[in-house]
Design a protein around this motif. Structure first.
Motif, mmCIF file in Angstrom:
data_model
loop_
_atom_site.group_PDB
_atom_site.id
_atom_site.type_symbol
_atom_site.label_atom_id
_atom_site.label_comp_id
_atom_site.label_asym_id
_atom_site.label_seq_id
_atom_site.Cartn_x
_atom_site.Cartn_y
_atom_site.Cartn_z
ATOM 1 N N MET A 296 15.097 7.974 -2.592
ATOM 2 C CA MET A 296 15.372 7.939 -1.158
ATOM 3 C C MET A 296 14.171 7.388 -0.388
ATOM 4 N N ASP A 297 12.971 7.812 -0.799
ATOM 5 C CA ASP A 297 11.766 7.291 -0.147
ATOM 6 C C ASP A 297 11.610 5.785 -0.411
ATOM 7 N N LEU A 298 11.927 5.393 -1.626
ATOM 8 C CA LEU A 298 11.835 3.975 -1.975
ATOM 9 C C LEU A 298 12.813 3.153 -1.152
ATOM 10 N N GLN A 299 14.033 3.689 -0.940
ATOM 11 C CA GLN A 299 15.028 2.986 -0.126
ATOM 12 C C GLN A 299 14.523 2.813 1.302
ATOM 13 N N ALA A 300 13.883 3.832 1.827
ATOM 14 C CA ALA A 300 13.352 3.740 3.184
ATOM 15 C C ALA A 300 12.312 2.640 3.293
ATOM 16 N N GLU A 301 11.456 2.530 2.276
ATOM 17 C CA GLU A 301 10.440 1.485 2.291
ATOM 18 C C GLU A 301 11.058 0.096 2.134
ATOM 19 N N ALA A 302 12.089 -0.010 1.323
ATOM 20 C CA ALA A 302 12.712 -1.314 1.070
ATOM 21 C C ALA A 302 13.370 -1.877 2.310
ATOM 22 N N GLY A 303 13.763 -1.020 3.233
ATOM 23 C CA GLY A 303 14.418 -1.506 4.440
ATOM 24 C C GLY A 303 13.542 -1.452 5.663
ATOM 25 N N GLU A 304 12.258 -1.153 5.490
ATOM 26 C CA GLU A 304 11.363 -0.929 6.618
ATOM 27 C C GLU A 304 10.359 -2.063 6.757
ATOM 28 N N SER A 305 10.127 -2.499 7.954
ATOM 29 C CA SER A 305 9.094 -3.499 8.243
ATOM 30 C C SER A 305 8.492 -3.136 9.589
ATOM 31 N N PRO A 306 7.185 -2.955 9.727
ATOM 32 C CA PRO A 306 6.571 -2.388 10.928
ATOM 33 C C PRO A 306 6.899 -3.110 12.219
ATOM 34 N N SER A 307 6.847 -4.456 12.219
ATOM 35 C CA SER A 307 6.969 -5.149 13.506
ATOM 36 C C SER A 307 8.063 -6.205 13.532
ATOM 37 N N THR A 308 8.908 -6.225 12.511
ATOM 38 C CA THR A 308 9.999 -7.199 12.516
ATOM 39 C C THR A 308 11.323 -6.482 12.380
ATOM 40 N N ARG B 97 12.552 -7.814 -3.690
ATOM 41 C CA ARG B 97 12.083 -8.414 -4.943
ATOM 42 C C ARG B 97 10.862 -7.672 -5.479
ATOM 43 N N LEU B 98 9.959 -7.340 -4.572
ATOM 44 C CA LEU B 98 8.764 -6.608 -4.975
ATOM 45 C C LEU B 98 9.132 -5.251 -5.574
ATOM 46 N N PHE B 99 10.063 -4.542 -4.921
ATOM 47 C CA PHE B 99 10.451 -3.212 -5.394
ATOM 48 C C PHE B 99 11.239 -3.283 -6.697
ATOM 49 N N LEU B 100 12.083 -4.319 -6.840
ATOM 50 C CA LEU B 100 12.851 -4.457 -8.082
ATOM 51 C C LEU B 100 11.928 -4.731 -9.265
ATOM 52 N N ASN B 101 10.901 -5.553 -9.044
ATOM 53 C CA ASN B 101 9.918 -5.769 -10.107
ATOM 54 C C ASN B 101 9.212 -4.465 -10.466
ATOM 55 N N PHE B 102 8.906 -3.687 -9.447
ATOM 56 C CA PHE B 102 8.273 -2.382 -9.688
ATOM 57 C C PHE B 102 9.188 -1.479 -10.526
ATOM 58 N N ASN C 25 0.821 -1.205 0.000
ATOM 59 C CA ASN C 25 0.000 0.000 0.000
ATOM 60 C C ASN C 25 0.857 1.259 0.000
ATOM 61 N N ARG C 26 1.949 1.222 0.782
ATOM 62 C CA ARG C 26 2.837 2.394 0.792
ATOM 63 C C ARG C 26 3.526 2.566 -0.558
ATOM 64 N N LEU C 27 3.838 1.437 -1.219
ATOM 65 C CA LEU C 27 4.436 1.515 -2.552
ATOM 66 C C LEU C 27 3.477 2.183 -3.535
ATOM 67 N N MET C 28 2.196 1.850 -3.437
ATOM 68 C CA MET C 28 1.212 2.455 -4.327
ATOM 69 C C MET C 28 1.080 3.952 -4.067
ATOM 70 N N ILE C 29 1.199 4.341 -2.796
ATOM 71 C CA ILE C 29 1.169 5.773 -2.474
ATOM 72 C C ILE C 29 2.369 6.472 -3.089
ATOM 73 N N LEU C 30 3.568 5.826 -2.962
ATOM 74 C CA LEU C 30 4.771 6.398 -3.573
ATOM 75 C C LEU C 30 4.619 6.521 -5.074
ATOM 76 N N LEU C 31 3.986 5.534 -5.673
ATOM 77 C CA LEU C 31 3.828 5.529 -7.124
ATOM 78 C C LEU C 31 3.033 6.745 -7.596
ATOM 79 N N ARG C 32 2.085 7.167 -6.769
ATOM 80 C CA ARG C 32 1.267 8.317 -7.148
ATOM 81 C C ARG C 32 1.896 9.644 -6.778
ATOM 82 N N SER C 33 3.044 9.597 -6.046
ATOM 83 C CA SER C 33 3.703 10.843 -5.658
ATOM 84 C C SER C 33 4.451 11.416 -6.843
ATOM 85 N N ASP C 34 4.598 12.714 -6.857
ATOM 86 C CA ASP C 34 5.274 13.381 -7.967
ATOM 87 C C ASP C 34 6.176 14.477 -7.401
#
Length: 507
Positions: A413-425, A438-443, A399-408
């Motif tokens: 840098m934001d993508l890197q933050a998401e790639a290394g972030e996990s809420p509870s692990t 893998r998900l981000f690289l496909n994107f 969901n956060r990736l989809m929000i980033l996708l719509r950002s302009d």
């Protein structure tokens, strides 16, 4: 060689005459003479090999025109062949005479003659060969002990010396392989399990080194096909043994991406060989995967790329349903069933690629079944509750990736933050981190918006050597599958190749 050439020429004529006398091997006095001179003759064989290995086959025939007559006499003498050390050196000498690159039928003909001699050596010994009786008595063997030991030593020697075209440290001319007929190799592997195990282990050693892993999977595919293992694996007995060795490799390496990639390339080669050989299938696919669910086997054995783009969601949902039923049933066999289902699933990496692509088309809400498939693929040992939590985290990342996708504009840098972030692990947890990457690289490869920031985003993502190798492996696999599927995505392919080249220059 030069200092011994005169002595060798003299010895050559002596032994040629001696072998002519020894052709009467049934006479007792000849048997005694052979046993008396055998150690000296073996030394002559060693000397002959040292001379022959320095020449190509044409030069050998010019210098020693009667060499074929000499070797034929040796191969027909049971008393000489009864000594396995003599057999080994004789095999080396015969291999020196093989024309590695025959230019015409005249040059090919001697090769067939040599293969005939080798075949004769392998099949010459039977329990009723009376001529070797005296020899076995001298050695102190009973025939029932002698023959199996002789055959075992002979096979081990032949397999060892032909492996990788090296004959006792001697590289065959122009590093060309001495290729045995595929049918002969399969027959050997079916009758001599250690040689099959060695061939498989040798392939693992070649392909799982870091240097090989950085190569394109097309070259790895060539190595796998050259090994003859995919073709031989069309026989279920051989497939099961090779597959078991992959199973142990995955368990020992905790599912290392390199092992998974090699397994998937091997499976593609195997399925290709199976389809080519079985115009009318001899065995059902279930025969090759006896421990997995028949329904799941039937689904996964299909070619996912053959399914039209608009109809791919339904088979993915069905696959997820079958896997969940097999994995999450609370029975004494559930743990084994979970691993067997995962082991079958990872053979066919194309389905995981399809999940990734389908997710990127799944706005606004990704199906839980697809997220579950990814969680199961990357973390098969998790319990149901842990996997459910991973699915929740993946949904949040998506969901956060989809929000980033719509950002302009889209920020690397934001993508890197998401790639290394996990809420509870733990953010450094390898499974969750690898899955998100893998998900981000496909994107980055598929979304036009991702192309603009791909180079910077990948550079930021590849912050350690381990992650760099992981991304190289992903790009290798992606390009390999696109190549096989004839995917027409010029911009994405050009981007993937550029990223791969840049990362390979760093390792």
């Amino acid at each position: 060689m030069a200092q011994d050439s005169g002595d060798f020429a003299s010895d050559y004529q002596f032994w040629l005459q001696k072998l002519s006398v020894w052709e009467q091997a049934s006479a007792r006095e000849v048997q005694q003479d052979t046993c008396l001179y055998l150690s000296q003759f073996q030394e002559f064989l060693r000397q002959m090999y040292e001379v022959l290995k320095e020449m190509d086959s044409n030069t050998v025939m010019e210098r020693f025109p009667t060499i074929g007559q000499l070797l034929a006499k040796i191969c027909c003498n049971p008393l000489i062949l009864a000594y396995d050390e003599s057999q080994k050196i004789l095999i080396w000498c015969l291999c020196c005479l093989i024309n590695k690159v025959p230019q015409n039928s005249g040059e090919s003909e001697p090769n067939f003659w040599i293969w005939g001699l080798l075949s004769h050596m392998l099949s010459a010994f039977r329990y009723d060969v009376k001529e070797v009786g005296l020899f076995t008595e001298i050695l102190g063997y009973e025939p029932v002990d002698y023959y199996p030991s002789l055959l075992k030593n002979m096979v081990l020697s032949l397999v060892s010396e032909l492996r990788e075209s090296h004959l006792n440290g001697f590289n065959t001319q122009s590093r060309k392989k001495i290729v045995l007929p595929a049918s002969s190799v399969v027959s050997l592997w079916l009758r001599h399990l250690p040689s099959l195990e060695r061939a498989t282990l040798h392939l693992f050693e070649k392909l799982l080194s870091r240097e090989r892993w950085c190569l394109c999977l097309r070259r790895i595919e060539c190595c796998i096909k050259d090994s003859l293992l995919p073709q031989a694996a069309c026989h279920p007995a051989i497939f099961r043994i090779v597959d078991e060795m992959f199973r142990f490799a995955l368990l020992e390496t905790d599912g290392a991406p390199q092992v998974l990639a090699v397994l998937q390339v091997f499976t593609r080669c195997f399925v290709e060989a199976l389809e080519k050989e079985n115009k009318q299938p001899k065995f059902t696919f279930k025969t090759y995967f006896p421990y997995a669910s028949p329904s799941l086997t039937a689904v996964l054995s299909q070619h996912p790329e053959a399914i039209p783009h608009g109809h791919r969601l339904q088979p993915l949902l069905y696959t997820s349903q079958l896997l969940r039923e097999a994995v999450e049933e609370e029975t004494p066999e559930s743990h084994r069933s979970s691993f067997e289902s995962w082991f079958l699933f990872v053979h066919f990496g194309g389905w995981v690629d399809m999940v990734m692509k389908q997710l990127l088309r799944s706005e606004p809400e990704p199906p839980t079944a697809l997220l579950w498939l990814l969680a199961f693929y990357y973390s098969p040992r998790d319990e149901s509750q842990q996997r459910a939590q991973t699915v929740v985290e993946l949904r949040a990342v998506f969901n956060r990736l989809m929000i980033l996708l719509r950002s302009d504009p889209l920020s690397a840098m934001d993508l890197q933050a998401e790639a290394g972030e996990s809420p509870s692990t733990d953010p450094t947890a390898p499974v969750c981190g690898q899955l998100v990457r893998r998900l981000f690289l496909n994107f980055l490869l598929w979304a036009p918006e991702g192309h603009k920031i791909a180079e910077e985003a990948v550079t930021r993502m590849a912050r350690t050597d381990a992650i760099t190798h992981e991304i190289i492996g992903f790009l290798n696999q992606t390009l390999y599958r696109w190549d096989h599927l004839c995917v027409e995505a010029p911009r994405s392919e050009k981007l993937a190749r550029a990223l791969l080249k840049e990362l390979q220059a760093q390792v």
